[in-house]
Design a protein around this motif. Structure first.
Motif, PDB file in Angstrom:
ATOM      1  N   LEU A 438     -30.304 -17.841 -36.929  1.00 45.53           N
ATOM      2  CA  LEU A 438     -30.397 -18.184 -35.517  1.00 45.53           C
ATOM      3  C   LEU A 438     -31.170 -19.483 -35.305  1.00 45.53           C
ATOM      4  O   LEU A 438     -32.279 -19.660 -35.815  1.00 45.53           O
ATOM      5  N   GLU A 439     -30.565 -20.361 -34.528  1.00 39.28           N
ATOM      6  CA  GLU A 439     -31.208 -21.612 -34.143  1.00 39.28           C
ATOM      7  C   GLU A 439     -31.121 -21.769 -32.628  1.00 39.28           C
ATOM      8  O   GLU A 439     -30.115 -21.411 -32.014  1.00 39.28           O
ATOM      9  N   VAL A 440     -32.164 -22.321 -32.046  1.00 42.92           N
ATOM     10  CA  VAL A 440     -32.183 -22.644 -30.621  1.00 42.92           C
ATOM     11  C   VAL A 440     -32.302 -24.149 -30.497  1.00 42.92           C
ATOM     12  O   VAL A 440     -33.241 -24.750 -31.027  1.00 42.92           O
ATOM     13  N   TRP A 441     -31.324 -24.751 -29.820  1.00 40.36           N
ATOM     14  CA  TRP A 441     -31.319 -26.195 -29.623  1.00 40.36           C
ATOM     15  C   TRP A 441     -31.623 -26.493 -28.163  1.00 40.36           C
ATOM     16  O   TRP A 441     -31.038 -25.885 -27.252  1.00 40.36           O
ATOM     17  N   VAL A 442     -32.526 -27.437 -27.952  1.00 39.87           N
ATOM     18  CA  VAL A 442     -32.896 -27.788 -26.583  1.00 39.87           C
ATOM     19  C   VAL A 442     -33.102 -29.299 -26.485  1.00 39.87           C
ATOM     20  O   VAL A 442     -33.678 -29.918 -27.380  1.00 39.87           O
ATOM     21  N   PHE A 443     -32.591 -29.883 -25.414  1.00 38.32           N
ATOM     22  CA  PHE A 443     -32.750 -31.311 -25.141  1.00 38.32           C
ATOM     23  C   PHE A 443     -33.811 -31.496 -24.058  1.00 38.32           C
ATOM     24  O   PHE A 443     -33.746 -30.865 -22.995  1.00 38.32           O
ATOM     25  N   TYR A 444     -34.763 -32.379 -24.335  1.00 33.48           N
ATOM     26  CA  TYR A 444     -35.775 -32.710 -23.353  1.00 33.48           C
ATOM     27  C   TYR A 444     -35.657 -34.183 -22.978  1.00 33.48           C
ATOM     28  O   TYR A 444     -35.327 -35.028 -23.821  1.00 33.48           O
ATOM     29  N   ARG A 445     -35.947 -34.459 -21.722  1.00 29.99           N
ATOM     30  CA  ARG A 445     -35.879 -35.841 -21.254  1.00 29.99           C
ATOM     31  C   ARG A 445     -37.210 -36.237 -20.619  1.00 29.99           C
ATOM     32  O   ARG A 445     -38.072 -35.397 -20.387  1.00 29.99           O
ATOM     33  N   ASN A 446     -37.334 -37.516 -20.346  1.00 31.19           N
ATOM     34  CA  ASN A 446     -38.499 -38.033 -19.651  1.00 31.19           C
ATOM     35  C   ASN A 446     -38.857 -37.096 -18.495  1.00 31.19           C
ATOM     36  O   ASN A 446     -38.027 -36.816 -17.633  1.00 31.19           O
ATOM     37  N   PRO A 447     -40.073 -36.542 -18.469  1.00 28.20           N
ATOM     38  CA  PRO A 447     -40.406 -35.532 -17.471  1.00 28.20           C
ATOM     39  C   PRO A 447     -40.268 -36.008 -16.025  1.00 28.20           C
ATOM     40  O   PRO A 447     -39.910 -35.227 -15.138  1.00 28.20           O
ATOM     41  N   ILE A 448     -40.567 -37.281 -15.772  1.00 30.49           N
ATOM     42  CA  ILE A 448     -40.421 -37.786 -14.402  1.00 30.49           C
ATOM     43  C   ILE A 448     -38.948 -37.799 -14.014  1.00 30.49           C
ATOM     44  O   ILE A 448     -38.560 -37.313 -12.943  1.00 30.49           O
ATOM     45  N   ALA A 449     -38.113 -38.342 -14.885  1.00 31.78           N
ATOM     46  CA  ALA A 449     -36.676 -38.376 -14.604  1.00 31.78           C
ATOM     47  C   ALA A 449     -36.108 -36.966 -14.491  1.00 31.78           C
ATOM     48  O   ALA A 449     -35.230 -36.701 -13.654  1.00 31.78           O
ATOM     49  N   TYR A 450     -36.612 -36.065 -15.328  1.00 28.25           N
ATOM     50  CA  TYR A 450     -36.116 -34.691 -15.292  1.00 28.25           C
ATOM     51  C   TYR A 450     -36.458 -34.017 -13.973  1.00 28.25           C
ATOM     52  O   TYR A 450     -35.621 -33.355 -13.344  1.00 28.25           O
ATOM     53  N   MET A 451     -37.704 -34.163 -13.535  1.00 30.77           N
ATOM     54  CA  MET A 451     -38.112 -33.544 -12.279  1.00 30.77           C
ATOM     55  C   MET A 451     -37.355 -34.142 -11.091  1.00 30.77           C
ATOM     56  O   MET A 451     -37.014 -33.435 -10.143  1.00 30.77           O
ATOM     57  N   GLU A 452     -37.098 -35.446 -11.128  1.00 26.61           N
ATOM     58  CA  GLU A 452     -36.300 -36.075 -10.073  1.00 26.61           C
ATOM     59  C   GLU A 452     -34.906 -35.462 -10.020  1.00 26.61           C
ATOM     60  O   GLU A 452     -34.404 -35.073  -8.959  1.00 26.61           O
ATOM     61  N   SER A 453     -34.280 -35.384 -11.176  1.00 26.06           N
ATOM     62  CA  SER A 453     -32.915 -34.888 -11.249  1.00 26.06           C
ATOM     63  C   SER A 453     -32.843 -33.392 -10.937  1.00 26.06           C
ATOM     64  O   SER A 453     -31.933 -32.928 -10.238  1.00 26.06           O
ATOM     65  N   PHE A 454     -33.800 -32.645 -11.443  1.00 21.16           N
ATOM     66  CA  PHE A 454     -33.833 -31.199 -11.204  1.00 21.16           C
ATOM     67  C   PHE A 454     -34.062 -30.910  -9.720  1.00 21.16           C
ATOM     68  O   PHE A 454     -33.489 -29.969  -9.148  1.00 21.16           O
ATOM     69  N   TYR A 455     -34.886 -31.717  -9.093  1.00 23.19           N
ATOM     70  CA  TYR A 455     -35.143 -31.581  -7.655  1.00 23.19           C
ATOM     71  C   TYR A 455     -33.855 -31.778  -6.859  1.00 23.19           C
ATOM     72  O   TYR A 455     -33.536 -30.975  -5.963  1.00 23.19           O
ATOM     73  N   ILE A 456     -33.091 -32.816  -7.195  1.00 24.22           N
ATOM     74  CA  ILE A 456     -31.835 -33.072  -6.488  1.00 24.22           C
ATOM     75  C   ILE A 456     -30.879 -31.900  -6.669  1.00 24.22           C
ATOM     76  O   ILE A 456     -30.211 -31.463  -5.727  1.00 24.22           O
ATOM     77  N   GLN A 457     -30.809 -31.367  -7.886  1.00 18.66           N
ATOM     78  CA  GLN A 457     -29.921 -30.236  -8.147  1.00 18.66           C
ATOM     79  C   GLN A 457     -30.322 -29.022  -7.308  1.00 18.66           C
ATOM     80  O   GLN A 457     -29.470 -28.296  -6.790  1.00 18.66           O
ATOM     81  N   ASN A 458     -31.611 -28.809  -7.151  1.00 25.12           N
ATOM     82  CA  ASN A 458     -32.081 -27.703  -6.321  1.00 25.12           C
ATOM     83  C   ASN A 458     -31.689 -27.888  -4.860  1.00 25.12           C
ATOM     84  O   ASN A 458     -31.363 -26.924  -4.170  1.00 25.12           O
ATOM     85  N   LEU A 459     -31.729 -29.115  -4.387  1.00 24.40           N
ATOM     86  CA  LEU A 459     -31.289 -29.388  -3.019  1.00 24.40           C
ATOM     87  C   LEU A 459     -29.796 -29.105  -2.865  1.00 24.40           C
ATOM     88  O   LEU A 459     -29.352 -28.598  -1.825  1.00 24.40           O
ATOM     89  N   LYS A 460     -29.016 -29.411  -3.892  1.00 30.70           N
ATOM     90  CA  LYS A 460     -27.568 -29.223  -3.836  1.00 30.70           C
ATOM     91  C   LYS A 460     -27.174 -27.746  -3.888  1.00 30.70           C
ATOM     92  O   LYS A 460     -26.123 -27.352  -3.369  1.00 30.70           O
ATOM     93  N   GLN A 466     -34.668 -15.462  -4.764  1.00 29.91           N
ATOM     94  CA  GLN A 466     -35.620 -15.467  -5.881  1.00 29.91           C
ATOM     95  C   GLN A 466     -35.900 -16.865  -6.430  1.00 29.91           C
ATOM     96  O   GLN A 466     -36.764 -17.027  -7.282  1.00 29.91           O
ATOM     97  N   TYR A 467     -35.152 -17.864  -5.944  1.00 32.00           N
ATOM     98  CA  TYR A 467     -35.383 -19.244  -6.385  1.00 32.00           C
ATOM     99  C   TYR A 467     -35.815 -20.052  -5.166  1.00 32.00           C
ATOM    100  O   TYR A 467     -34.993 -20.578  -4.417  1.00 32.00           O
ATOM    101  N   PRO A 468     -37.114 -20.175  -4.941  1.00 33.08           N
ATOM    102  CA  PRO A 468     -37.647 -20.625  -3.657  1.00 33.08           C
ATOM    103  C   PRO A 468     -37.330 -22.062  -3.258  1.00 33.08           C
ATOM    104  O   PRO A 468     -37.521 -22.424  -2.097  1.00 33.08           O
ATOM    105  N   VAL A 469     -36.863 -22.894  -4.176  1.00 36.02           N
ATOM    106  CA  VAL A 469     -36.588 -24.290  -3.832  1.00 36.02           C
ATOM    107  C   VAL A 469     -35.088 -24.525  -3.615  1.00 36.02           C
ATOM    108  O   VAL A 469     -34.683 -25.546  -3.078  1.00 36.02           O
ATOM    109  N   TYR A 470     -34.253 -23.588  -4.010  1.00 32.30           N
ATOM    110  CA  TYR A 470     -32.801 -23.739  -3.864  1.00 32.30           C
ATOM    111  C   TYR A 470     -32.416 -23.941  -2.390  1.00 32.30           C
ATOM    112  O   TYR A 470     -32.766 -23.143  -1.524  1.00 32.30           O
ATOM    113  N   GLY A 471     -31.673 -25.021  -2.160  1.00 36.17           N
ATOM    114  CA  GLY A 471     -31.068 -25.229  -0.850  1.00 36.17           C
ATOM    115  C   GLY A 471     -32.040 -25.364   0.298  1.00 36.17           C
ATOM    116  O   GLY A 471     -31.685 -25.079   1.444  1.00 36.17           O
ATOM    117  N   LYS A 472     -33.252 -25.847   0.029  1.00 39.11           N
ATOM    118  CA  LYS A 472     -34.268 -25.955   1.081  1.00 39.11           C
ATOM    119  C   LYS A 472     -34.458 -27.409   1.528  1.00 39.11           C
ATOM    120  O   LYS A 472     -34.166 -28.348   0.785  1.00 39.11           O
TER     121      LYS A 472
END
Length: 619
Positions: A438-460, A466-472
């Motif tokens: 068993l192997e677990v592969w994970v990609f990490y990106r620049n944390p600032i860019a990740y939080m920016e992008s993740f924030y936009i996805q939450n808005l979309k 149970q996910y307090p930022v979704y669609g807010k």
């Protein structure tokens, strides 16, 4: 101190027990004393309980921090602090005062003590032990009961006594050190061997605290209660009646409640206190290197115990999988979100036969998801469907062509829902290494860019309770104050959880900035280079589109309507997205992300030798 007439030195002492949490807390405390308060290292003594790790002793030696070894005392836990004064009796300057502190405190400045002739401490937050218990103890000790006062928090009429000080901070003038060293021990032993005096056994942990009060009263040593500014609790910061708004907080007492990122929890509704906690976190981030953050985080990982469902899962796999078949390499690609995961999933789905010819199976899955990913794994884990999960995995293995030795599953849900997995789900995952490489592969990106992008996805996304930022309609800064949102920046925690799940699980970390996800995955699988580059499937919206998204979220549309509205918005901006100004975090938001990621960055560079080229610019 803030007493210009005082010429005698002030020493600081604290006890370190045998646990990684104490090592990391001590590292932060030393940083605060030296850098924030300007305390000379010669004024600090670290009292290590016998058995403390050699790594911590080496850390103290390498940083020229004085330390001594003490034996466990009475309960071997809370009472260990009672040993501290003995060091100053034997080795201290008779003119020097002492402050005894817990390790889970953090100084912004030196404490303000108006009268250095008195022993000083802060009245306990809650009325514990109960006043009735204290009355029984003082009666049995034949010592007159001190004055009855309010505890520092409002407790519906409950009272305490005026020398029932919180044990996280004691100021002791030099002239009382010798007397208290003897008397504190005498009364601690007397009380420790009379547990029946405690009406409620849970309050027996306060032997050290109550015995200090007995010693003060027995010796008629004068004492004074300090305002909460000198010993301020962060776990319930808005309840302290002794807090003086006219003075800054000098010391925060976080009672072991550091966030997963190694900083203080910013939970106060008081703007002044909140600003001071933020200031404390900013100084924490100036620590150039942390020796103990990773080991502290690793020690927080709870061991996974076997469950009945795990036993059924194991039995079902044994029943369905041929014993003679060679162990397959099973790769779980967990994303993270916003790292080219969707593009990889579509690429592998469209080139399934190409992958099979090269020994890799990307299992076909028809699901309601808009991307060809294996979200069923996550759904079955979340719902504890052990037998169904075993059946599905076995069906994939049994359908694998003979030349295939690697099975590749992909869903960013493995990262998104990682912290939602309960002990049953984790026990199922713990079984997999018994049957697969068993192997677990994970990609990490620049944390600032990740939080920016993740924030936009939450808005979309559409709203989900149970996910307090979704669609807010919410800013990125407000999102960064949400525990659910910010846990997605816990890159290190994800790795440690998987590593601690089973010794045979391999976790492979990729830098998203090092090249396309498809190129990197194909390279690691030793596949020929992709013969075409799939188009980018998730278009990054520009800054002005974020305003429109937030406006859209005020309408609280049903999920289907919300999805259509977002797609229409994306279509409008798709052609002009490259030319338009992209959304960027504000300077305040960028600083907050850097603070959250500070210790992880140090850990990756040190223990994990993961050195991505993540500068401050988004990627």
């Amino acid at each position: 101190m803030h007493d210009e007439k005082a010429r005698r030195k002030l020493n600081f002492s604290f006890v370190v027990d045998q646990h990684p949490s104490f090592y990391f807390q001590s590292e932060l405390l030393l940083h605060a004393l030296i850098e924030n308060c300007g305390v000379n290292k010669s004024q600090i003594i670290v009292q290590c309980v016998l058995g403390v790790d050699n790594d911590f002793i080496s850390f103290l030696n390498n940083n020229n921090i004085q330390h001594t070894i003490i034996k466990p005392y009475l309960d071997g836990k809370y009472c260990n602090k009672i040993h501290q004064l003995e060091y100053f009796v034997k080795h201290g300057d008779p003119q020097d005062d002492v402050i005894l502190i817990d390790t889970d405190v953090y100084f912004l400045s030196l404490p303000r003590i108006s009268n250095r002739a008195y022993v000083a401490g802060k009245i306990v937050d809650g009325p514990f032990p109960l006043l009735s218990t204290l009355k029984n103890i003082y009666k049995a000790a034949e010592i007159s009961l001190p004055s009855i006062v309010d505890p520092d928090w409002f407790f519906y009429g409950h009272k305490t006594i005026d020398n029932n000080f919180n044990g996280g901070f004691y100021y002791i003038p030099a002239k009382y050190i010798n007397q208290l060293n003897t008397s504190w021990k005498v009364w601690a032993k007397w009380l420790y061997f009379r547990p029946e005096l405690f009406e409620n056994p849970q309050f027996f942990i306060h032997v050290d605290q109550v015995s200090m009060g007995l010693a003060l009263r027995d010796l008629s040593i004068p004492y004074v209660a300090l305002p909460a500014n000198n010993n301020f609790p962060t776990h319930r910061p808005d309840k302290c009646r002794s807090y003086s708004k006219d003075q800054p907080v000098s010391m925060f007492h976080y009672h072991g409640t550091l966030t997963r990122f190694g900083n203080l929890n910013v939970s106060s509704a008081n703007k002044k206190i909140k600003a001071e906690i933020i200031q404390a976190n900013e100084t924490i981030c100036t620590l150039k290197k942390s020796h103990f953050y990773s080991s502290w985080r690793r020690a927080q990982v709870k061991p996974v115990l076997s469950t009945k469902k795990a036993s059924r899962f194991r039995s079902k796999l044994r029943e369905l999988l041929p014993e003679s078949s060679p162990r397959k390499r099973l790769i779980l690609h967990a994303g993270t979100p916003k790292t080219g995961t969707t593009s990889l999933q579509f690429y592998f789905d469209k080139n399934r036969n190409y992958l099979i010819r090269h020994g890799v199976l990307y299992p076909k899955e028809v699901s309601k998801s808009r991307a060809p990913k294996h979200q069923w794994i996550v759904n079955l884990l979340l719902n504890g469907k052990a037998l169904r999960l075993a059946t599905k995995i076995s069906e994939v293995v049994l359908s694998t062509p003979k030349n295939v030795d690697t099975i590749f599953f992909s869903t960013e849900g493995l990262f998104n829902h990682h912290w939602d997995f309960d002990p049953i789900a984790r026990s199922l995952l713990q079984v997999l290494p018994e049957f697969f490489e068993l192997e677990v592969w994970v990609f990490y990106r620049n944390p600032i860019a990740y939080m920016e992008s993740f924030y936009i996805q939450n808005l979309k996304n559409h709203t989900v309770p149970q996910y307090p930022v979704y669609g807010k309609d919410i800013s990125l800064m407000a999102s960064l104050n949400d525990p659910w949102f910010v846990r997605h920046l816990d890159y290190l925690g994800f790795i440690l959880d998987w590593q601690c799940l089973h010794k045979n699980i391999k976790v492979r970390v990729f830098d998203h900035n090092a090249g396309s996800t498809i190129d990197q995955v194909c390279g690691q699988l030793r596949l020929p280079a992709p013969y075409y580059t799939p188009p980018r499937l998730n278009v990054r919206l520009p800054a002005n589109a974020i305003t429109e998204l937030r406006t859209l979220n005020r309408l609280n549309l049903p999920s289907d309507e919300k999805w259509r509205a977002v797609q229409s918005l994306i279509d409008v901006y798709k052609s002009s997205a490259k030319a338009a100004e992209p959304f960027r975090a504000t300077e305040e938001e960028r600083a907050a992300i850097k603070h959250l990621f500070s210790f992880q960055k140090k850990a990756f560079a040190g223990e994990f030798n993961f050195l991505p080229n993540w500068d401050d610019s988004p990627a």
